[in-house]
Motif scaffolding. Structure first.
Motif, mmCIF file in Angstrom:
data_model
loop_
_atom_site.group_PDB
_atom_site.id
_atom_site.type_symbol
_atom_site.label_atom_id
_atom_site.label_comp_id
_atom_site.label_asym_id
_atom_site.label_seq_id
_atom_site.Cartn_x
_atom_site.Cartn_y
_atom_site.Cartn_z
ATOM 1 N N PHE A 189 0.839 -1.195 0.000
ATOM 2 C CA PHE A 189 0.000 0.000 0.000
ATOM 3 C C PHE A 189 0.879 1.251 0.000
ATOM 4 O O PHE A 189 0.603 2.214 -0.724
ATOM 5 N N PHE A 195 0.666 4.047 -2.800
ATOM 6 C CA PHE A 195 0.250 5.403 -2.457
ATOM 7 C C PHE A 195 1.350 6.406 -2.835
ATOM 8 O O PHE A 195 1.067 7.475 -3.380
ATOM 9 N N TRP A 246 -0.673 7.179 7.051
ATOM 10 C CA TRP A 246 -1.412 7.052 5.782
ATOM 11 C C TRP A 246 -2.621 7.974 5.773
ATOM 12 O O TRP A 246 -2.921 8.600 4.750
ATOM 13 N N ILE A 255 -3.275 10.720 3.005
ATOM 14 C CA ILE A 255 -4.475 10.646 2.159
ATOM 15 C C ILE A 255 -5.286 11.942 2.283
ATOM 16 O O ILE A 255 -5.717 12.523 1.273
ATOM 17 N N LEU A 265 -8.958 6.097 -2.350
ATOM 18 C CA LEU A 265 -8.492 6.597 -1.059
ATOM 19 C C LEU A 265 -9.599 6.886 -0.050
ATOM 20 O O LEU A 265 -9.373 6.801 1.154
ATOM 21 N N GLY A 287 -10.149 3.949 1.672
ATOM 22 C CA GLY A 287 -8.928 3.801 2.476
ATOM 23 C C GLY A 287 -9.088 4.499 3.822
ATOM 24 O O GLY A 287 -8.687 3.978 4.862
ATOM 25 N N LEU A 325 -8.124 -2.501 2.429
ATOM 26 C CA LEU A 325 -6.725 -2.127 2.223
ATOM 27 C C LEU A 325 -6.174 -2.786 0.956
ATOM 28 O O LEU A 325 -5.513 -2.138 0.143
ATOM 29 N N VAL A 373 -7.838 -1.167 -2.135
ATOM 30 C CA VAL A 373 -7.361 0.202 -2.319
ATOM 31 C C VAL A 373 -5.962 0.186 -2.938
ATOM 32 O O VAL A 373 -5.643 0.976 -3.833
ATOM 33 N N THR A 374 -5.130 -0.748 -2.472
ATOM 34 C CA THR A 374 -3.768 -0.867 -3.003
ATOM 35 C C THR A 374 -3.816 -1.164 -4.502
ATOM 36 O O THR A 374 -3.106 -0.551 -5.305
ATOM 37 N N CYS A 406 -4.866 1.872 -6.530
ATOM 38 C CA CYS A 406 -3.795 2.875 -6.669
ATOM 39 C C CYS A 406 -2.923 2.507 -7.872
ATOM 40 O O CYS A 406 -2.564 3.365 -8.684
#
Lengths: 493, 193
Positions: A70, A74, A152, A156, A198, A201, A242, A245-246, A249
């Motif tokens: 992640f 990010f 994070w 974010i 995000l 996230g 998580l 979201v990773t 990205c």
């Protein structure tokens, strides 16, 4: 998409931060792979690890991988946005880096030295009952994760704040202006995807933080007790989001950078807006499929879990997968390493996603839940999805905007070794899953049923052999990456 | 068809479906890469791709809806009107199983049971599953090594699982949820007569 006027000095500073993240990733990632290798070797009875050590390795491997993947995903978004779309505060960027690094080192201390071994999901109340590790290691690990979560969250929120200011309102980041009549400024696709990735996230980190604070409180006041079903929901809400979201990205960079190779604009339109907004909705509820075997969970939530998991396949394939096909199809593009890795990353996402979809069918899940089928599918879209996106991005970062278009024989050789090793390794997981080999087992010697013990042990050995190939592929890619970086540094000097 | 046969079919189906899906995905990737040897106007190329996409979209929605309709009728959860021929109480404890025929009348910690239990074949059995400490999972394998069914054993909750063993023989209980140091040896036996 270069809408930002940014000086070379500023760009260099942002690039330096991106390179620091990249090098950190390149150090940490193979170390975590080696922990995974030890686990498979132990399951194959090639080495003999103490049980406490095995599960401590498993915990560090899971949490460490989720954290580092992640982080770099990010950091990649941060770099692209800060150099192309809107200025971001470099101080915040370094705060995120340093805090995550401290958190990561503390986590390594808690697990590898303190033997904290409750698994990535530290399912409540395991850290407090029958634990083979000291209370301090639970506390250190929880604080480490809270630190990373805070970092994070700060990163974010800063990024979303800067984008909101740049595009005149939060809903514009979600592309809602495309659904209204009238003219509007073009929204780069990476902004839309970053927002959709995000915001969940933020939900995920908040859920994780609440859960970890509850854990910490119980370590100080053991008479406290929480509802295990609520804690399980919080855990999987956090973990599932998580991972998703990773992945998104990484997809964001592909949307942003692929047009430089295909010479075709990948623009936001109504379909893309509907699709990514739907994705936003689906990923928030799809986590429920992790609790199918909790029969005490309300039935309606089990239905929602399967329906939303199924529906999430629609935008992911019909828009994003078809989007990349439309980019590439008859484009006469050169297959340099970035587009190759991006396309293969999409392929890994699709294959892993398909295996996930099969497993999100409750009727099938009863035969596959907590077997090695589960790590099989998520390793597919992490290793052959996210990690390939990351390496594509690293080659882009290290080679520069011109250098990336050049032939890269060494890098591609490393890529092929990596891909062959990874799919071989994954196949062993899938075969194990179909044969009922359970996950999170230090070894299979205690299972008397049928050939599960033999199948699990043998396939673990083959998997370990493929991991050596993965490591070899990494080594070759590293060789190529550092050659690119040093050549570029010399040229700019 | 017996429940085990259905399950074996479903597990194999998972493998076959995923393999078929993976082959299609790889074929598309190869096709797309090979298409780049020839250039086509970008709008014409996009038009072709998007016309396939429309058909794909409706096809996928149809497949998913049919898939939901069929699969949501095959749930492992107890039905409201389910009637059991016999009840078996199961309590997971680090790192063994306490199992006994009949309803549990004490709390999970005080409950007395053994690692082996005998049950009749061809009877609808009601397993009431819980835990005395952490999360476990009550997984049942048959002698061929097929994971027949499972449910989580969670503290403070009773998970009720109905299952009928069609074949007599030895069945093996395996903990399917990581529960600490010797999790991989938390096993038990069910003798089906």
């Amino acid at each position: 998409m270069s809408t930002l006027e940014i000086s070379q000095v500023e760009k260099k500073k942002e690039r330096k931060l991106a390179i620091i993240w990249a090098v950190t990733f390149m150090i940490v990632f193979p170390l975590l792979v080696i922990l995974g290798l030890y686990m498979r070797l132990n399951q194959g009875k090639v080495v003999e690890l103490d049980y406490t050590k095995f599960y401590a390795f498993m915990t560090m491997h899971g949490l460490g991988m989720a954290g580092v993947l992640f982080s770099v995903a990010f950091a990649g978004l941060w770099y692209l946005i800060s150099t192309r779309i809107t200025r971001l505060n470099l101080g915040v960027g370094y705060f995120v880096y340093v805090t995550v690094l401290i958190g990561f080192l503390a986590l390594a201390y808690g697990t590898l030295i303190g033997n904290f071994a409750a698994g990535w999901y530290m399912l409540y109340p395991l850290p407090f009952k029958g634990a083979s590790w000291a209370t301090w290691s639970t506390q250190v690990s929880a604080v480490a994760l809270i630190l990373m979560g805070i970092a994070w969250l700060v990163g974010i929120l800063h990024l979303l704040y800067a984008l909101t200011k740049r595009y005149g309102g939060f809903f514009n980041l979600l592309g809602w202006q495309y659904l209204r009549k009238g003219t509007h400024e073009k929204l780069p696709s990476v902004v839309l995807i970053a927002t959709v990735a995000l915001i969940p996230g933020i939900f995920a980190f908040l859920a994780g933080a609440v859960m970890l604070i509850m854990y910490l409180l119980q370590t100080f006041e053991p008479s406290l007790a929480f509802n295990p079903l609520l804690m399980k929901n919080l855990t999987f809400f956090f973990g599932h989001m998580l991972v998703n979201v990773t992945l998104y990205c990484g997809v964001g960079w592909v949307y942003a950078l692929m047009p430089e190779f295909t010479k075709r604009e990948w623009k936001v339109d109504k379909v893309v807006v509907y699709s990514w907004n739907a994705t936003f909705f689906f990923i928030v509820f799809a986590y429920l499929h992790h609790l199918y075997m909790d029969f005490a969970q309300p039935r309606s939530m089990q239905y929602i879990g399967q329906i939303f998991s199924y529906m999430s396949a629609v935008p992911a394939t019909a828009v994003t997968m078809f989007g990349i096909i439309a980019q590439v199809y008859h484009s006469k593009m050169k297959w340099s390493i970035f587009p190759l890795m991006s396309l293969f990353g999409m392929m890994g996402w699709a294959i892993g996603g398909f295996a996930a979809l099969v497993d999100t069918t409750i009727a099938i899940n009863v035969g596959l839940h907590n077997t090695l089928w589960v790590p099989a599918h998520f390793h597919t879209y992490m290793l052959m999805g996210v990690v390939l996106f990351i390496f594509g991005y690293l080659f882009y970062l290290f080679s520069g905007e011109e250098g990336i278009h050049l032939k890269n024989v060494t890098g591609k050789a490393g890529f092929w070794l990596f891909v062959i090793g990874a799919y071989g390794f994954l196949l062993m997981f899938y075969l194990s899953g179909i044969n009922g080999v359970p996950r999170r087992f230090a070894d299979y010697q205690g299972i008397e049923a049928g050939h599960v013990k033999e199948t699990g042990t043998h396939l673990a050995r083959y998997a370990a052999m493929f991991i050596y190939l993965i490591l070899l592929g990494l080594l070759v890619m590293y060789w190529s990456l550092f050659a690119k970086l040093t050549r570029r540094q010399k040229a700019s000097a | 068809m017996s429940s085990i046969t259905i399950l074996m079919t479903l597990q194999n189906l998972a493998g076959v479906l995923t393999l078929a899906g993976a082959i299609i995905v790889v074929a598309v990737v190869i096709f797309v890469i090979s298409s780049t040897s020839r250039e086509e106007d970008k709008d014409a190329a996009k038009h072709k791709v998007y016309s396939v996409r429309t058909r794909y979209f409706f096809g996928l929605c149809l497949v998913l809806i049919v898939g939901l309709f069929i699969s949501l009728r095959l749930l492992p959860y107890p039905r409201a009107n389910a009637v059991a021929d016999e009840t078996v109480s199961i309590v997971g404890v680090q790192w063994f199983w306490k199992m006994a025929n009949g309803e549990r009348t004490t709390g999970p910690v005080e409950f007395v049971g053994t690692n082996e239990v005998t049950v009749p074949a061809k009877k609808n059995l009601k397993f009431v599953v819980t835990s005395a400490d952490v999360n476990h999972s009550f997984g049942i394998y048959n002698s061929k090594g097929v994971l027949v069914t499972q449910t989580q054993a969670m503290p403070q909750y009773n998970n009720v699982l109905y299952h009928q063993f069609d074949e007599p023989g030895e069945y093996y209980v395996v903990c399917m949820e990581y529960c600490g140091q010797t999790h991989s040896y938390m096993v038990g036996k069910i003798h089906v007569q």
